[in-house]
Write a protein that holds these residues in place. Structure first.
Motif, PDB file in Angstrom:
ATOM      1  N   GLY A  43      37.850  31.943  30.123  1.00 50.27           N
ATOM      2  CA  GLY A  43      38.552  30.673  29.894  1.00 50.27           C
ATOM      3  C   GLY A  43      39.584  30.549  30.999  1.00 50.27           C
ATOM      4  N   LYS A  44      39.625  29.394  31.646  1.00 45.78           N
ATOM      5  CA  LYS A  44      40.523  29.250  32.794  1.00 45.78           C
ATOM      6  C   LYS A  44      41.986  29.428  32.406  1.00 45.78           C
ATOM      7  CE  LYS A  44      37.346  26.201  35.177  1.00 45.78           C
ATOM      8  NZ  LYS A  44      36.835  27.117  36.199  1.00 45.78           N
ATOM      9  N   GLY A  45      42.363  28.961  31.219  1.00 40.57           N
ATOM     10  CA  GLY A  45      43.756  29.114  30.784  1.00 40.57           C
ATOM     11  C   GLY A  45      44.129  30.580  30.674  1.00 40.57           C
ATOM     12  N   ALA A  46      43.320  31.319  29.903  1.00 43.48           N
ATOM     13  CA  ALA A  46      43.599  32.745  29.698  1.00 43.48           C
ATOM     14  C   ALA A  46      43.523  33.512  31.017  1.00 43.48           C
ATOM     15  CB  ALA A  46      42.621  33.323  28.674  1.00 43.48           C
ATOM     16  N   ASN A  47      42.531  33.204  31.851  1.00 46.49           N
ATOM     17  CA  ASN A  47      42.417  33.898  33.142  1.00 46.49           C
ATOM     18  C   ASN A  47      43.672  33.692  33.981  1.00 46.49           C
ATOM     19  OD1 ASN A  47      39.819  34.547  32.414  1.00 46.49           O
ATOM     20  ND2 ASN A  47      38.827  33.152  33.854  1.00 46.49           N
ATOM     21  N   GLN A  48      44.173  32.478  34.012  1.00 51.23           N
ATOM     22  CA  GLN A  48      45.349  32.181  34.838  1.00 51.23           C
ATOM     23  C   GLN A  48      46.600  32.834  34.257  1.00 51.23           C
ATOM     24  OE1 GLN A  48      45.326  27.929  35.836  1.00 51.23           O
ATOM     25  NE2 GLN A  48      43.185  28.093  36.505  1.00 51.23           N
ATOM     26  N   ALA A  49      46.664  32.953  32.925  1.00 46.47           N
ATOM     27  CA  ALA A  49      47.792  33.661  32.304  1.00 46.47           C
ATOM     28  C   ALA A  49      47.749  35.140  32.699  1.00 46.47           C
ATOM     29  CB  ALA A  49      47.743  33.506  30.784  1.00 46.47           C
ATOM     30  N   VAL A  50      46.559  35.733  32.645  1.00 46.31           N
ATOM     31  CA  VAL A  50      46.405  37.139  33.029  1.00 46.31           C
ATOM     32  C   VAL A  50      46.775  37.315  34.509  1.00 46.31           C
ATOM     33  CG1 VAL A  50      44.683  38.972  33.404  1.00 46.31           C
ATOM     34  CG2 VAL A  50      44.721  37.705  31.234  1.00 46.31           C
ATOM     35  N   ALA A  51      46.346  36.377  35.338  1.00 46.71           N
ATOM     36  CA  ALA A  51      46.677  36.465  36.770  1.00 46.71           C
ATOM     37  C   ALA A  51      48.187  36.392  36.981  1.00 46.71           C
ATOM     38  CB  ALA A  51      45.964  35.357  37.542  1.00 46.71           C
ATOM     39  N   CYS A  52      48.862  35.491  36.288  1.00 46.54           N
ATOM     40  CA  CYS A  52      50.329  35.398  36.412  1.00 46.54           C
ATOM     41  C   CYS A  52      50.984  36.706  35.979  1.00 46.54           C
ATOM     42  CB  CYS A  52      50.875  34.266  35.538  1.00 46.54           C
ATOM     43  SG  CYS A  52      50.519  32.616  36.160  1.00 46.54           S
ATOM     44  N   ALA A  53      50.542  37.252  34.849  1.00 45.73           N
ATOM     45  CA  ALA A  53      51.165  38.467  34.323  1.00 45.73           C
ATOM     46  C   ALA A  53      50.944  39.640  35.272  1.00 45.73           C
ATOM     47  CB  ALA A  53      50.605  38.779  32.937  1.00 45.73           C
ATOM     48  N   ARG A 308      35.240  42.476  42.764  1.00 43.47           N
ATOM     49  CA  ARG A 308      34.965  43.137  41.489  1.00 43.47           C
ATOM     50  C   ARG A 308      34.181  42.234  40.545  1.00 43.47           C
ATOM     51  NH1 ARG A 308      41.280  44.540  40.476  1.00 43.47           N
ATOM     52  NH2 ARG A 308      41.598  45.808  42.333  1.00 43.47           N
ATOM     53  N   GLN A 309      33.421  42.890  39.665  1.00 43.88           N
ATOM     54  CA  GLN A 309      32.625  42.206  38.657  1.00 43.88           C
ATOM     55  C   GLN A 309      33.520  41.624  37.563  1.00 43.88           C
ATOM     56  OE1 GLN A 309      29.119  42.339  39.059  1.00 43.88           O
ATOM     57  NE2 GLN A 309      29.289  40.664  37.575  1.00 43.88           N
ATOM     58  N   GLY A 310      33.152  40.471  37.049  1.00 49.21           N
ATOM     59  CA  GLY A 310      33.804  39.951  35.843  1.00 49.21           C
ATOM     60  C   GLY A 310      34.903  38.944  36.103  1.00 49.21           C
ATOM     61  N   ALA A 311      35.454  38.411  35.020  1.00 45.96           N
ATOM     62  CA  ALA A 311      36.521  37.407  35.104  1.00 45.96           C
ATOM     63  C   ALA A 311      37.871  38.111  34.987  1.00 45.96           C
ATOM     64  CB  ALA A 311      36.337  36.341  34.029  1.00 45.96           C
ATOM     65  N   GLN A 312      38.410  38.225  33.757  1.00 49.25           N
ATOM     66  CA  GLN A 312      39.738  38.837  33.592  1.00 49.25           C
ATOM     67  C   GLN A 312      39.768  40.281  34.084  1.00 49.25           C
ATOM     68  OE1 GLN A 312      41.184  38.069  29.547  1.00 49.25           O
ATOM     69  NE2 GLN A 312      40.910  35.902  29.999  1.00 49.25           N
ATOM     70  N   SER A 313      38.669  40.988  33.894  1.00 46.90           N
ATOM     71  CA  SER A 313      38.622  42.398  34.294  1.00 46.90           C
ATOM     72  C   SER A 313      38.767  42.557  35.814  1.00 46.90           C
ATOM     73  CB  SER A 313      37.318  43.030  33.819  1.00 46.90           C
ATOM     74  OG  SER A 313      36.220  42.287  34.311  1.00 46.90           O
ATOM     75  N   ALA A 314      38.525  41.507  36.574  1.00 46.82           N
ATOM     76  CA  ALA A 314      38.562  41.608  38.045  1.00 46.82           C
ATOM     77  C   ALA A 314      39.920  41.250  38.647  1.00 46.82           C
ATOM     78  CB  ALA A 314      37.490  40.695  38.639  1.00 46.82           C
ATOM     79  N   ILE A 315      40.825  40.726  37.844  1.00 47.99           N
ATOM     80  CA  ILE A 315      42.095  40.209  38.382  1.00 47.99           C
ATOM     81  C   ILE A 315      43.049  41.367  38.736  1.00 47.99           C
ATOM     82  CG2 ILE A 315      44.127  38.783  37.844  1.00 47.99           C
ATOM     83  CD1 ILE A 315      42.232  37.110  35.995  1.00 47.99           C
ATOM     84  N   PRO A 316      43.585  41.394  39.963  1.00 47.93           N
ATOM     85  CA  PRO A 316      44.414  42.515  40.409  1.00 47.93           C
ATOM     86  C   PRO A 316      45.870  42.457  39.918  1.00 47.93           C
ATOM     87  CG  PRO A 316      44.280  40.897  42.155  1.00 47.93           C
ATOM     88  CD  PRO A 316      43.409  40.379  41.030  1.00 47.93           C
ATOM     89  N   TRP A 317      46.552  43.607  40.017  1.00 45.39           N
ATOM     90  CA  TRP A 317      47.997  43.689  39.781  1.00 45.39           C
ATOM     91  C   TRP A 317      48.727  43.525  41.117  1.00 45.39           C
ATOM     92  CZ3 TRP A 317      44.748  45.597  36.240  1.00 45.39           C
ATOM     93  CH2 TRP A 317      45.145  45.565  34.899  1.00 45.39           C
ATOM     94  N   ALA A 318      50.019  43.292  41.024  1.00 49.73           N
ATOM     95  CA  ALA A 318      50.817  43.028  42.232  1.00 49.73           C
ATOM     96  C   ALA A 318      50.708  44.147  43.260  1.00 49.73           C
ATOM     97  CB  ALA A 318      52.278  42.809  41.843  1.00 49.73           C
TER      98      ALA A 318
END
Ligand code: ADP
Ligand code: NA
Length: 326
Positions: A43-53, A308-318
């Motif tokens: 979900g774009k909302g949740a993905n973007q929240a995870v990316a911000c965090a 990386r594979q996947g949506a939220q699982s692929a989002i990096p940390w700072a």
């Protein structure tokens, strides 16, 4: 929340991705055996929240100078509550996510054809469509104290997004809109958008051009971006996939190259990571003077996600992205 902390509030979709891999997709009446199945937060909302965090803190750190709050809806089913728990682990304030009885959590049923690499996606919005315009009539409904930035996409009802834009404008709250999936927007919507971040297809649809026209070699993004600026948008960023991004404000504009990636594994959530990186930088620095650096940082962050594979699982940390520390 501490006094110096900035708040980013994401109002948008939460989905569960149900992903099957198959050498070829079945035809009508046919049953095939998939080669693998996985579920994941999307979900774009949740993905973007995870990316911000994640992009506001190193992996494993619980504290950050940015508070990230998610507002949305999930069903009281097997998908919604675990998704909320996963987002809490990323340090996201999930108190604005309601669990709606009698509704299903939004799901994306995804068939990945391993031969061609092509995805076929069926999206059932479920509880995402329970966010109503009436829920966002007052400045307080956007959160107290007021958020420093609101981020939205178009996976919740359009009337709700338009109402939030109106309320945010009256309350003087900055909004970042990522208009995906794209539809044409009424002119008055643009006056309430501080940051418009969109990909090539979305830019074509919002500006009333054909996708072929904007994807043609040598297409000049400047003219199109100026149309959005004239309608009242303050900052326009068009993401160009492997070609990077183009940005334009009243004072400056430019192209930024994409991150050089050794192997592109899966571009899912690349745009969402870009939005998160940009939002965190804007919440910290604010000014248009740094937009070139901010877009560069956003491209570097999105580059990690495509490896990386996947949506939220692929989002990096700072700490996985160079530059632009707190
Ligand atoms: P969306 O995912 O919303 O369709 P894009 O495809 O434009 O958006 O990708 C968003 C950003 O992700 C780009 O601006 C770029 O920085 C990065 N990106 C996408 N594809 C690649 C790639 N193949 N190599 C490097 N970076 C990429
Ligand atoms: Na990915």
């Amino acid at each position: 929340m501490t006094a110096s902390q900035k708040t980013i509030t994401i109002i948008g979709s939460l989905n569960t991705d149900l992903v099957t891999h198959t050498p070829r997709v079945p035809t009508g009446g046919e049953t095939l055996t998939a080669t693998s199945f996985s579920t994941g937060g999307g979900g774009k909302g949740a993905n973007q929240a995870v990316a911000c965090a994640r992009l506001s803190r190193p992996r494993g750190s619980v504290s950050s100078d940015i508070a990230v709050k998610m507002v949305g809806g999930v069903g009281a089913d097997e998908f919604g509550p675990p998704h909320i728990e996963a987002m809490k682990k990323d340090g996201i304030d999930t108190s604005g996510i309601r669990v709606v009885w009698g509704q299903t959590t939004g799901v994306a049923v995804i068939l990945v054809e391993t031969g061609s690499g092509e995805n076929r996606i069926l999206l059932n919005p479920g509880a995402n469509y329970t966010l109503q315009p009436e829920d966002f009539l007052t400045s307080e409904s956007l959160g107290t104290p007021k958020p420093d930035l609101i981020i939205m996409q178009l996976e919740i009802p359009l009337e709700t997004v338009l109402q939030i834009l109106k309320t945010a404008k009256q309350a003087g709250v900055n909004v970042l809109l990522n208009p995906a999936p794209a539809v044409r927007l009424p002119d008055e919507a643009y006056e309430a958008i501080t940051h418009l971040i969109l990909n090539e297809t979305e830019a074509a649809i919002l500006s009333g051009r054909s996708v072929e026209e904007v994807e043609a070699d040598g297409f000049e993004w400047q003219g199109l971006a100026i149309e959005f600026l004239k309608k009242g948008v303050r900052n326009v960023v068009i993401t160009l996939g492997a070609k990077g991004a183009y940005y334009a404000t009243e004072e400056r504009s430019g192209y930024v190259m994409a991150e050089k990636v050794e192997k592109v594994v899966d571009t899912t959530a690349a745009g969402d990571t870009f939005v998160g990186a940009y939002a965190v930088s804007i919440a910290r620095k604010g000014g248009q003077e740094q937009i070139d650096d901010i877009v560069k940082f956003s491209c570097r962050a999105a580059g990690r996600t495509v490896e990386r594979q996947g949506a939220q699982s692929a989002i990096p940390w700072a700490d996985e992205v160079t530059g632009m520390a707190a």
